[in-house]
Enzyme design. Structure first.
Site, PDB file in Angstrom:
ATOM      1  CE  LYS A  13      -1.956  -1.212   3.926  1.00 56.96           C
ATOM      2  NZ  LYS A  13      -1.263  -2.503   4.221  1.00 56.96           N
ATOM      3  NE  ARG A  88      -4.522  -1.412  10.169  1.00 60.47           N
ATOM      4  CZ  ARG A  88      -3.457  -0.888   9.568  1.00 60.47           C
ATOM      5  NH1 ARG A  88      -3.490   0.312   9.064  1.00 60.47           N
ATOM      6  NH2 ARG A  88      -2.354  -1.597   9.482  1.00 60.47           N
ATOM      7  NE  ARG A 127       7.762  -2.267   6.148  1.00 60.84           N
ATOM      8  CZ  ARG A 127       6.440  -2.236   6.297  1.00 60.84           C
ATOM      9  NH1 ARG A 127       5.701  -1.643   5.390  1.00 60.84           N
ATOM     10  NH2 ARG A 127       5.873  -2.794   7.329  1.00 60.84           N
ATOM     11  NE  ARG A 161       6.142  -0.296  10.165  1.00 61.91           N
ATOM     12  CZ  ARG A 161       5.017  -0.418   9.476  1.00 61.91           C
ATOM     13  NH1 ARG A 161       4.886   0.214   8.303  1.00 61.91           N
ATOM     14  NH2 ARG A 161       4.031  -1.145   9.914  1.00 61.91           N
ATOM     15  NE  ARG A 172       2.102  -4.995  11.083  1.00 58.56           N
ATOM     16  CZ  ARG A 172       3.282  -4.863  10.457  1.00 58.56           C
ATOM     17  NH1 ARG A 172       4.382  -5.379  10.990  1.00 58.56           N
ATOM     18  NH2 ARG A 172       3.372  -4.214   9.319  1.00 58.56           N
TER      19      ARG A 172
HETATM   20  P1  AP5 Z   1       4.876  -1.586   1.853  1.00 54.98           P
HETATM   21  O1  AP5 Z   1       4.501  -0.786   0.657  1.00 54.98           O
HETATM   22  O2  AP5 Z   1       5.628  -0.898   2.940  1.00 54.98           O
HETATM   23  O3  AP5 Z   1       3.593  -2.367   2.431  1.00 54.98           O
HETATM   24  P2  AP5 Z   1       2.302  -1.827   3.178  1.00 54.98           P
HETATM   25  O4  AP5 Z   1       1.124  -2.508   2.584  1.00 54.98           O
HETATM   26  O5  AP5 Z   1       2.290  -0.330   3.210  1.00 54.98           O
HETATM   27  O6  AP5 Z   1       2.567  -2.463   4.606  1.00 54.98           O
HETATM   28  P3  AP5 Z   1       2.508  -1.887   6.071  1.00 54.98           P
HETATM   29  O7  AP5 Z   1       3.256  -2.870   6.938  1.00 54.98           O
HETATM   30  O8  AP5 Z   1       2.987  -0.465   6.139  1.00 54.98           O
HETATM   31  O9  AP5 Z   1       1.024  -1.980   6.369  1.00 54.98           O
HETATM   32  P4  AP5 Z   1       0.396  -2.027   7.712  1.00 54.98           P
HETATM   33  O10 AP5 Z   1      -1.007  -1.843   7.292  1.00 54.98           O
HETATM   34  O11 AP5 Z   1       0.681  -3.218   8.548  1.00 54.98           O
HETATM   35  O12 AP5 Z   1       1.119  -0.846   8.540  1.00 54.98           O
HETATM   36  P5  AP5 Z   1       0.659   0.619   8.957  1.00 54.98           P
HETATM   37  O13 AP5 Z   1       1.847   1.475   8.947  1.00 54.98           O
HETATM   38  O14 AP5 Z   1      -0.552   1.025   8.222  1.00 54.98           O
HETATM   39  O15 AP5 Z   1       5.702  -2.853   1.321  1.00 54.98           O
HETATM   40  C1  AP5 Z   1       6.286  -3.778   2.226  1.00 54.98           C
HETATM   41  C2  AP5 Z   1       7.656  -4.234   1.689  1.00 54.98           C
HETATM   42  O16 AP5 Z   1       7.462  -4.966   0.481  1.00 54.98           O
HETATM   43  C3  AP5 Z   1       8.606  -3.069   1.344  1.00 54.98           C
HETATM   44  O17 AP5 Z   1       9.912  -3.423   1.703  1.00 54.98           O
HETATM   45  C4  AP5 Z   1       8.480  -2.928  -0.193  1.00 54.98           C
HETATM   46  O18 AP5 Z   1       9.682  -2.452  -0.770  1.00 54.98           O
HETATM   47  C5  AP5 Z   1       8.160  -4.369  -0.603  1.00 54.98           C
HETATM   48  N1  AP5 Z   1       7.284  -4.435  -1.768  1.00 54.98           N
HETATM   49  C6  AP5 Z   1       6.202  -3.633  -2.040  1.00 54.98           C
HETATM   50  N2  AP5 Z   1       5.630  -4.010  -3.205  1.00 54.98           N
HETATM   51  C7  AP5 Z   1       6.347  -5.090  -3.659  1.00 54.98           C
HETATM   52  C8  AP5 Z   1       6.249  -5.917  -4.824  1.00 54.98           C
HETATM   53  N3  AP5 Z   1       5.293  -5.747  -5.754  1.00 54.98           N
HETATM   54  N4  AP5 Z   1       7.148  -6.917  -4.973  1.00 54.98           N
HETATM   55  C9  AP5 Z   1       8.132  -7.130  -4.038  1.00 54.98           C
HETATM   56  N5  AP5 Z   1       8.293  -6.357  -2.928  1.00 54.98           N
HETATM   57  C10 AP5 Z   1       7.407  -5.349  -2.743  1.00 54.98           C
HETATM   58  O19 AP5 Z   1       0.182   0.345  10.480  1.00 54.98           O
HETATM   59  C11 AP5 Z   1       1.113   0.057  11.507  1.00 54.98           C
HETATM   60  C12 AP5 Z   1       0.370  -0.031  12.844  1.00 54.98           C
HETATM   61  O20 AP5 Z   1      -0.238   1.254  13.147  1.00 54.98           O
HETATM   62  C13 AP5 Z   1      -0.799  -1.016  12.900  1.00 54.98           C
HETATM   63  O21 AP5 Z   1      -0.361  -2.333  13.201  1.00 54.98           O
HETATM   64  C14 AP5 Z   1      -1.657  -0.400  14.024  1.00 54.98           C
HETATM   65  O22 AP5 Z   1      -1.110  -0.674  15.289  1.00 54.98           O
HETATM   66  C15 AP5 Z   1      -1.523   1.090  13.760  1.00 54.98           C
HETATM   67  N6  AP5 Z   1      -2.551   1.614  12.825  1.00 54.98           N
HETATM   68  C16 AP5 Z   1      -2.331   2.191  11.621  1.00 54.98           C
HETATM   69  N7  AP5 Z   1      -3.479   2.547  11.038  1.00 54.98           N
HETATM   70  C17 AP5 Z   1      -4.470   2.185  11.890  1.00 54.98           C
HETATM   71  C18 AP5 Z   1      -5.886   2.264  11.828  1.00 54.98           C
HETATM   72  N8  AP5 Z   1      -6.506   2.804  10.761  1.00 54.98           N
HETATM   73  N9  AP5 Z   1      -6.602   1.763  12.864  1.00 54.98           N
HETATM   74  C19 AP5 Z   1      -6.000   1.248  13.945  1.00 54.98           C
HETATM   75  N10 AP5 Z   1      -4.642   1.128  14.061  1.00 54.98           N
HETATM   76  C20 AP5 Z   1      -3.882   1.597  13.034  1.00 54.98           C
END
Ligand code: AP5
Length: 215
Positions: A13, A88, A127, A161, A172
């Site tokens: 994402k 979410r 990552r 992270r 997660r």
């Molecule tokens: P990346 O693009 O970073 O993946 P992502 O989908 O953004 O993954 P996240 O881990 O950031 O999502 P998340 O939803 O768990 O975390 P968030 O920060 O929102 O890609 C991942 C890796 O793969 C990278 O190294 C990239 O280079 C590689 N990659 C990408 N595309 C690729 C491809 N096509 N092929 C190969 N490699 C590829 O949330 C973190 C925490 O915050 C949550 O756990 C929660 O505690 C809190 N939080 C955040 N939002 C909320 C909410 N709305 N409600 C409640 N709690 C929340």
């Protein structure tokens, strides 16, 4: 065009949101980035959410809805918002609909990025991000062109992270399947859902996202 990028942790994402910002001038609103910024700056809220995030659990709806409401008030986005990691829960989805409506705006598309769990594990554990601009890299699949230098801003500080470990990822993923995956049906019923395969080269996935948005 206001859109949601929906998918499990590691679906890509953030990676695809950065592409859309660069290519279409959209504004990315990532609740994960906002929460991490609150932790780094040491706000009361940041301290409150730190342990929850490290475990991989969800922060309360109240906190994240408040963060999004603030950003919608302060950011102008002529080319639209990308909601990344929000909503979410069904409560967050309802709140987003109400917030957009109160501003005379609508949600145009929800792009679900489908990636199997095995690929998610290797994406998450490999990552790292630029400490200055947040550009996302990976040990194997997305290295900077010049080793140690960020392609986007030239920075040389990189970080990993605290929640990018297998134990937190398990939590997660469980939270995603329990609390977030019902949104797939929610947006399907509203006729806003577009599903794409999130496996493949980053450029290939970017083309699928673009096609889905332009269809
Ligand atoms: P990346 O693009 O970073 O993946 P992502 O989908 O953004 O993954 P996240 O881990 O950031 O999502 P998340 O939803 O768990 O975390 P968030 O920060 O929102 O890609 C991942 C890796 O793969 C990278 O190294 C990239 O280079 C590689 N990659 C990408 N595309 C690729 C491809 N096509 N092929 C190969 N490699 C590829 O949330 C973190 C925490 O915050 C949550 O756990 C929660 O505690 C809190 N939080 C955040 N939002 C909320 C909410 N709305 N409600 C409640 N709690 C929340």
């Amino acid at each position: 065009m206001n859109i949601i990028l929906l998918g499990p942790p590691g679906a890509g994402k953030g990676t695809q949101a950065h592409r859309l910002v660069a290519e279409r001038g959209m504004v990315q609103l990532s609740t994960g980035d906002m929460l991490r910024a609150a932790r780094t700056s040491g706000t009361e809220m940041g301290k409150q959410v730190a342990a929850v995030m490290d475990r991989g659990d969800l922060v309360t709806d109240e906190i994240v809805i408040g963060l999004i409401a603030e950003q919608l008030d302060s950011d102008a986005a002529n080319n639209g918002f990308i909601f990344d990691g929000f909503p979410r829960t069904l409560g967050q989805a309802d709140a987003l609909g109400e917030l957009l409506e109160s501003k005379g705006q609508t949600l145009h598309a929800v792009v679900e990025m489908k990636v199997n769990d095995d690929a998610l594990v290797s994406r998450i554990t490999g990552r790292y991000t630029c400490g200055d601009c947040g550009a996302v890299y990976h040990d194997e699949t997305r290295k900077p062109t010049v080793e140690g230098i960020c392609d986007t801003c030239g920075g040389s500080e990189f970080k990993r992270r605290a929640d990018d470990n297998e134990e937190s990822l398990r939590t997660r993923l469980m939270n995603y399947y329990r609390d977030t995956s019902p949104l797939i049906g929610y947006y399907y019923a509203k006729g806003q859902l577009k599903r794409i395969d999130g496996l493949g080269e980053i450029d290939e996935v970017a083309a699928r996202v673009s096609n889905a948005l332009d269809a």
